[in-house]
Structure formats: C-alpha cells, structure tokens
Design an enzyme around this catalytic site. Structure first.
Site, PDB file in Angstrom:
ATOM      1  N   ARG A 124       2.816   4.787   6.569  1.00 52.87           N
ATOM      2  CA  ARG A 124       3.306   4.037   7.727  1.00 52.87           C
ATOM      3  C   ARG A 124       3.956   2.714   7.345  1.00 52.87           C
ATOM      4  O   ARG A 124       4.526   2.038   8.194  1.00 52.87           O
ATOM      5  CB  ARG A 124       2.150   3.788   8.697  1.00 52.87           C
ATOM      6  CG  ARG A 124       1.515   5.043   9.247  1.00 52.87           C
ATOM      7  CD  ARG A 124       0.177   4.765   9.905  1.00 52.87           C
ATOM      8  NE  ARG A 124      -0.823   4.318   8.932  1.00 52.87           N
ATOM      9  CZ  ARG A 124      -2.075   4.036   9.240  1.00 52.87           C
ATOM     10  NH1 ARG A 124      -2.471   4.135  10.498  1.00 52.87           N
ATOM     11  NH2 ARG A 124      -2.925   3.641   8.314  1.00 52.87           N
ATOM     12  N   CYS A 136       0.830  -1.201   0.000  1.00 52.90           N
ATOM     13  CA  CYS A 136       0.000   0.000   0.000  1.00 52.90           C
ATOM     14  C   CYS A 136       0.866   1.253   0.000  1.00 52.90           C
ATOM     15  O   CYS A 136       2.016   1.244   0.456  1.00 52.90           O
ATOM     16  CB  CYS A 136      -0.919  -0.014   1.224  1.00 52.90           C
ATOM     17  SG  CYS A 136      -2.127   1.333   1.249  1.00 52.90           S
ATOM     18  N   HIS A 149      -2.147  -4.209   5.352  1.00 53.35           N
ATOM     19  CA  HIS A 149      -1.882  -3.694   6.699  1.00 53.35           C
ATOM     20  C   HIS A 149      -3.177  -3.349   7.398  1.00 53.35           C
ATOM     21  O   HIS A 149      -4.236  -3.222   6.769  1.00 53.35           O
ATOM     22  CB  HIS A 149      -0.982  -2.462   6.622  1.00 53.35           C
ATOM     23  CG  HIS A 149      -1.612  -1.272   5.960  1.00 53.35           C
ATOM     24  ND1 HIS A 149      -2.244  -0.278   6.655  1.00 53.35           N
ATOM     25  CD2 HIS A 149      -1.721  -0.927   4.650  1.00 53.35           C
ATOM     26  CE1 HIS A 149      -2.709   0.632   5.819  1.00 53.35           C
ATOM     27  NE2 HIS A 149      -2.406   0.261   4.588  1.00 53.35           N
ATOM     28  N   ASP A 154       0.369   3.681   1.841  1.00 52.85           N
ATOM     29  CA  ASP A 154       0.268   4.245   3.178  1.00 52.85           C
ATOM     30  C   ASP A 154       1.650   4.629   3.720  1.00 52.85           C
ATOM     31  O   ASP A 154       2.603   3.854   3.639  1.00 52.85           O
ATOM     32  CB  ASP A 154      -0.388   3.218   4.117  1.00 52.85           C
ATOM     33  CG  ASP A 154      -0.812   3.830   5.439  1.00 52.85           C
ATOM     34  OD1 ASP A 154       0.086   4.232   6.200  1.00 52.85           O
ATOM     35  OD2 ASP A 154      -2.026   3.883   5.712  1.00 52.85           O
TER      36      ASP A 154
END
Length: 730
Positions: free
Chosen positions: A555, A551, A612, A553
């Site tokens: 994080r 992803c 995730h 993302d």
C-alpha cells in the site's frame, strides 16, 4: 473443550479486574454496591452465553453512570431496575429485527467524546469522595467547590485515595512477573492492607446480606413518557457501546467474527436478567474485553467463567469487601475516568476533521447532560457530513501551451451549483479549457449548469474538453442515459495510480500476468511518450538527492506519496522499514550497502525513513514470537525491531491494541533514524551539516503524510560511544 486451558486462566484475570470496577461503578451511580456485582454476573454468564462475540466481556459500564444516577434520584432504585428490564426488552426487539448495524452509523468522535465527558464528570465527583467529602449535583458544582474541599480534606481518607492512585500509576512500570496481578486489584489490596494495619479512619463498605436480600422491581411513579424515554436511552447507549466494542475486539483476535444482531439480542436478555435480580444495566466493556483477549481467551467460556467467579466471590467472600476503603474505590474511579480521555482518539478525530464533534459532545455531556450532549454531537456530525457531501471545489491553472486546466471536485448537487457557476464564469471567453470532473455524483441541476456554460463558452470561440475521472456522469447525462445515484469504482483510463482491482480493463478474475502485460501496454501507450525525454537524460547517470527507506507493504507507493518522479529517490524497501544497527546480528549487507552507496557515491542530501499505519511487522512485534512461528527468516529479521518495542516500554500495556500499534509504528521510525547514526559515514555527514535525517509517517486510512519530530531521547554525546565498531566490509 480444548480451549478451556486458555479460557480458564483468562477468566480469572478478568474476574480480578471486574470486581473492583463493578463496585466502583455502582458506588458512582448511587446504586447498591451489590448491583455492580449482579450486573457483572449477568453480563458474564448470560451475555457471554447468548452474545454474538466469542471474546467480549460484558458488565456494568461507566458510560451509563450519569443516567443511572439520575434515575435513582428520580424514581428510586427498585424502579430503576424495572427501567433496566424495559431497556433490555428494547434491545431484544432491535436485535430480532436485525437493527444492530444501524449503531455503527454513529460517529466514533461522538462515542469517544461522550466517554471522555462521562469520565471527567465521574472523576470530578469521586475526587470529592477521595478528599473525604460528598459529590455535588453537577460537574460545575464539583469543580467550583473543589478548592474548599481540598482545604477541609480528611487525612486518612485522602491518604488511602492517594495511595491507591500511586499504585495504579507505577504498577505497569514494575517487572513483568509482578504485573501478572491486575493493577486495580493490586492497588486495592495495598490500600486496604495498609489502612487495616495502621488503623486508618476511613469509610468502610458493608455488603453483608446484599446479595441474598432480594426485592422485586417496582413500577416507576411518574410520567410514563419520561420512563419510556429513559429505557430507550439506556437501550441505545448500552447497545451502541456493546456493538462498537464488538467491532474493536474483532480486530484484536484471530477467531470467528462477531454476529452483531446476536450480540444485541444477548445484551437485551442480560439486561432483563440483571434488572430482575437488582443489578445495573449491562453492556460490552472494552477494558474487560481487552484484558480477556490479552490474557489468551479463545472462546465465550472465558466470559461465562468470569461471571461464575464473581458469583462465588459474592456468595462466599463478600465479607472481605468491608476491608476496602470507599475512598480507595473512589480513587479507582478518578483514575479510570481520567484514562477515558485518550489522545489517540483525539488524534484520529483530528485526522478526519472531527475534533469539533468530539469537543461539542464532551462539552455538552459535562455542561448540559448525557443525552443532550450526544444529540448535539450527532447533529454537528450530520451537518459536517452534509457540508462535505455538498462541498464543491474548482481548481484552475494555466498550462504552458496556453490551455486552461480546471478540475471540479466533490459531489455535484443543486446545493453546489451557485459556487460552481461563479467559478466557471471567471474563465475568460475564447480560452481552450480542459475540464476534469473529479466527482462521485452529479444531479440534473449540476449537469445543466456545466452543460449551459460549455455551450456558451464554445459559442464565444472557446473550446471545452471534459473528462470524467470517476464514472461517466457528464457523458451519460449528455447522451440522455439514466444516471444512477450509486457510486461506482473509479475510471482507470490513464490513471496509473489506481489499483488493478479498480480498473475496468482488469477485472477481479484477470490473471496477474495479464494485468502486468496490460499495465506495460498502458505505459507504452500513454505514459512513455511523456516521460521519454526525461528518461533519455537519465539514461547515462542517476543523481538522486534522497535515500528513501520504507516498508515493503504493497500500500506504500513512495513516488505517489512524495509526488516525486524518475531519478529523485534512491529507494530501499524491506519488511518494517528497518535499519539494522552497524555491527548488529543478524547482519544485513543489503541495507548497509544501500546506505554506503547512497552516502559515499551518490552523495544524497537527505535520508528519509518512512513508516506507516497498521504495519504488519510492528503488529507481529507487538503480538510476540507466536505470530512468526513457522517463519524463521522473518522472525530473525524482526529482531532488528526489538529496540523499537523496548522504546515504547510499559506504555503498550496501558493502551488499546490499535493505539499501542500506532505508537509503535511511529516510534519505530524514530528508532531507525537513531540506528542510521551508528554508521560512520552517516554520522560524520550529519555532524558536518551535509546530510539530514527525516522521519515520515503515512496514515493509510486518511491518505495523509506527516513529518515526525526528531527522537526525544537524543543521540549519545560522543563519537566514541555513539556507534559500535564499524563492521569489516567484504
């Protein structure tokens, strides 16, 4: 009043769920059935108006069933009402003194273990009612006498209960327009209707005159210490459940956040009103609150209106309740009790190493009692927390240049000094030592132990270089400066994996461009000299062994969570770690080109799809098209995630939002692995054993990576039907 068009239909849905559950909880507690409806009315109107959450719905709760049943047996119902009033007064005082936040210190493993234990006890007791008998005095007695009850079960009564459970099980698998009717109400209507049509011999409920015939609470006869303890127990359990429900519902809506102290105060007033009117204790209920949010509620008017609907029903349509078989209500409680055992909660407890707390609480509630089980769980949670806080680990490894690298991790207090000194003394004299202190606190005893060892080691010819990774605990103590007990942000120097916001060299007000520039300077100064030989070798050609699809993302850091380095991973990142099926629309040449290049040119050995927790793309899919309104490109891209949403099917409706999101994030990884098999090169190489597909899942909160099991649905059997026609390449 603009929200009323959302709150009005939501209140009707919650009302339809609240009536059968309120009646069932009152029956399980041994209280008058009208007490459940009175509690629902007080919880909806009073707690809804005065509480601190705009969407939480309060009413009678199954978690207090055991306590109420014991009080009714000991003091009688009218005295129990007075104890409920006292419990409300305690909550009111706690809310006025801003004590609500203290309830959040309770471990979720204790709360969920308590709810699961209560659910099992209720299910075992009400199973006897379903079979036509009477519940026993304890869970063990209910369990041991269950075989005999099965032998002597009564036909029509059992049929009503079985019919009720059957409808509850299959309801969420029916078409969506049918599921607009709440499952508990639909099951009651089916069971009551069939029992009435065929004239079954079942136990009927009589509620005539129960609402209008009110009698005041009376003083309990007995030791006032026990009465005060019971009131305090109800206040704390109901308050904790309400506040934890507030926190949970805050994550499920976009409105204003809950005021916990106001919520506790509102719950106190609602309990005082409910007790005075002859109702059960009141608390925030996650089932009703979740139903309220999913039905579209926007403000507290939904909870208030739901209470008004219950009041109108009790006054005008209370006679209809006599059509409901008591065995059907008992079956509803059996079903509800079993559903309190959530594998999602157990999985989270396992991820945080709190399964023993969960199991001890559950076993204590079942075998000893509610208060004793909760206290046992709290005590074990405190012991485990103390063990973690005082645990010290020392890891040692010999570097190629002959230096010994040691890392001390944990909180260095006097309790860990014996283990620390034992490990340090095993280091041979004369060794050059690099000692990393990966700690969040150091007291004087720990400092003295490390400092004394260092002086002795250096006196015998060795050298010691100490590096504080998190703050300067050793440096400050050695310099005679005061060591503050508060934990501080991690020290950034040379620690590239830390976010910018955690580095002293890049404060929160530093411009993004400045952060990037400082980051490159840090790379040139510290990291580049170490990696330059590797990059020199890689400059001519890359030979990655893995295609890593994950992803976008921020994080997720692939090299960090896989401990990989330059040249290892050929990485593709997009929103939702999606792999469009071959030939799907809208097409995406970016992902297709990466797969084609990785398998055809780079000849990777493995393709990994890494999802995730808390994925925003999956949350948008779960919430529906309204989430991406005004984002047309994102909405078009997320169509590739529709098969993942379909994959979890009706299961999402049966779970809390967080559990449904976690399930969708995991199932999405398996769906993308199946999508990879729709590409000819991938499918042929997998069949030949030259390529392996792997699914990973990164739980952000616990920083844990797990390997997901292969898709259970399997791939289509033949090559001719496995994939759609390969799209023409440009």
């Amino acid at each position: 009043m603009l929200t009323l068009r959302h709150d009005l239909p939501a209140s009707l849905v919650v009302f339809l769920v609240a009536v059968p559950l309120s009646l069932g909880i009152a029956m399980a507690a041994g209280a008058p059935l009208a007490a459940g409806l009175i509690a629902a009315i007080a919880g909806g109107i009073v707690a809804g108006r005065l509480g601190g959450s705009p969407v939480q719905v309060s009413g009678p709760t199954a978690s207090l069933t055991l306590v109420i049943a014991g009080l009714v047996h000991t003091y009688g119902w009218r005295a129990t009402c007075l104890i409920t009033i006292l419990a409300g007064a305690v909550q009111l005082v706690l809310g006025m003194f801003k004590a609500a936040r203290a309830a959040l210190a309770v471990s979720p493993a204790v709360v969920h273990g308590m709810l699961a234990g209560v659910g099992i006890i209720i299910a075992l007791a009400q199973l006897h009612v379903v079979l036509g008998g009477s519940p026993q005095h304890s869970a063990l007695a209910n369990l041991t006498q269950l075989p005999g009850q099965i032998v002597d079960m009564h036909g029509h009564k059992v049929m009503a209960g079985v019919l009720m459970i059957t409808v509850l099980l299959i309801w969420n698998r029916l078409p969506k327009h049918i599921r607009a009717i709440p499952a508990p109400l639909a099951a009651l209507l089916v069971a009551a209707g069939i029992a009435w049509v065929f004239g079954w011999n079942v136990t009927r409920i009589d509620l005539s005159g129960a609402i209008s015939s009110w009698s005041p609470p009376q003083l309990p006869q007995g030791d006032w210490h026990h009465v005060a303890g019971a009131a305090l127990l109800i206040a704390l359990l109901a308050g904790a459940e309400s506040l934890l429900c507030c926190v949970a519902t805050d994550r499920m809506h976009a409105g204003s956040r809950a005021d916990l102290d106001r919520e506790l105060t509102g719950q106190g007033v609602a309990n005082m009103v409910s007790g005075a009117l002859g109702g059960l204790p009141v608390a925030g209920v996650i089932i009703r609150s979740t139903t309220n949010i999913r039905a579209g509620a926007r403000s507290r008017w939904s909870a208030i209106l739901h209470g008004l609907w219950v009041l109108l029903f009790a006054l005008c349509l209370g006679w209809t309740i006599q059509l409901i078989p008591m065995e059907a209500l008992a079956a509803l409680l059996v079903f509800t009790g079993i559903k309190t055992i959530s594998l999602g909660h157990l999985r989270k407890a396992h991820g945080h190493h709190e399964v023993p707390v969960y199991l001890v609480t559950l076993a204590g509630v079942i075998l000893i009692g509610l208060a004793e089980g909760v206290l046992a769980g709290l005590a074990l949670a405190a012991l485990l927390a103390l063990r973690r806080l005082t645990g010290v680990t020392v890891a040692k490894r010999l570097e190629p240049d002959g230096r010994l690298h040691a890392t001390v991790s944990g909180s260095l207090t006097f309790l860990g000094v014996p283990h620390l000194t034992q490990e340090l003394r095993t280091i041979p004299a004369g060794t050059a030592v690099d000692l990393d202190l990966n700690i969040d606190f150091m007291d004087n005893a720990a400092f003295e132990a490390i400092h004394s060892w260092r002086l002795d080691h250096e006196r015998l010819g060795g050298t010691v270089t100490i590096d504080d990774l998190h703050d300067e605990w050793y440096t400050m103590a050695a310099g005679g400066r005061r060591v503050f007990p508060a934990k501080r942000p991690p020290k950034p120097a040379g620690r590239w994996w830390l976010p910018w916001t955690h580095r002293r060299t890049a404060s929160a007000t530093t411009a993004v461009e400045c952060r990037l520039t400082r980051g490159t300077h840090e790379f040139h100064r510290r990291t580049a000299p170490l990696l330059r030989p590797i990059f020199t070798q890689l400059a001519a050609k890359q030979q990655p062994t893995h295609l890593f699809i994950t992803c976008a993302d921020s994080r997720i850091v692939p090299s960090l969570i896989t401990s990989s380095g330059p040249g290892d991973l050929f990485t593709v990142r997009n929103i939702g770690n999606l792999v469009p099926r071959a030939g799907s629309q809208p097409g995406d040449d970016s992902v297709t080109a990466a797969i084609e290049y990785a398998t055809g040119v780079l000849k990777v050995h493995t393709i990994t799809v890494c999802g995730h927790s808390g994925c925003g793309a999956m949350a948008a899919l779960l919430s529906g098209p309204a989430t991406t309104a005004g984002l047309p490109h994102l909405a078009r891209w997320l169509r590739h995630g529709d098969p993942s949403l379909t994959r979890i099917g009706a299961d999402k409706a049966e779970q809390h939002h967080d559990a449904a999101l976690d399930l969708l994030c995991r199932m999405n990884v398996q769906q993308q692995l199946e999508n990879l098999r729709t590409y000819r090169n991938v499918d042929e190489q997998v069949e030949a054993g030259a390529l392996k597909l792997v699914g990973l899942y990164f739980d952000i909160a616990s920083a844990q990576v797990s390997v997901l099991s292969p898709p259970t649905s399997g791939f289509p059997a033949s090559t001719g039907t496995r994939r759609p026609p390969e799209p023409s390449q440009p």
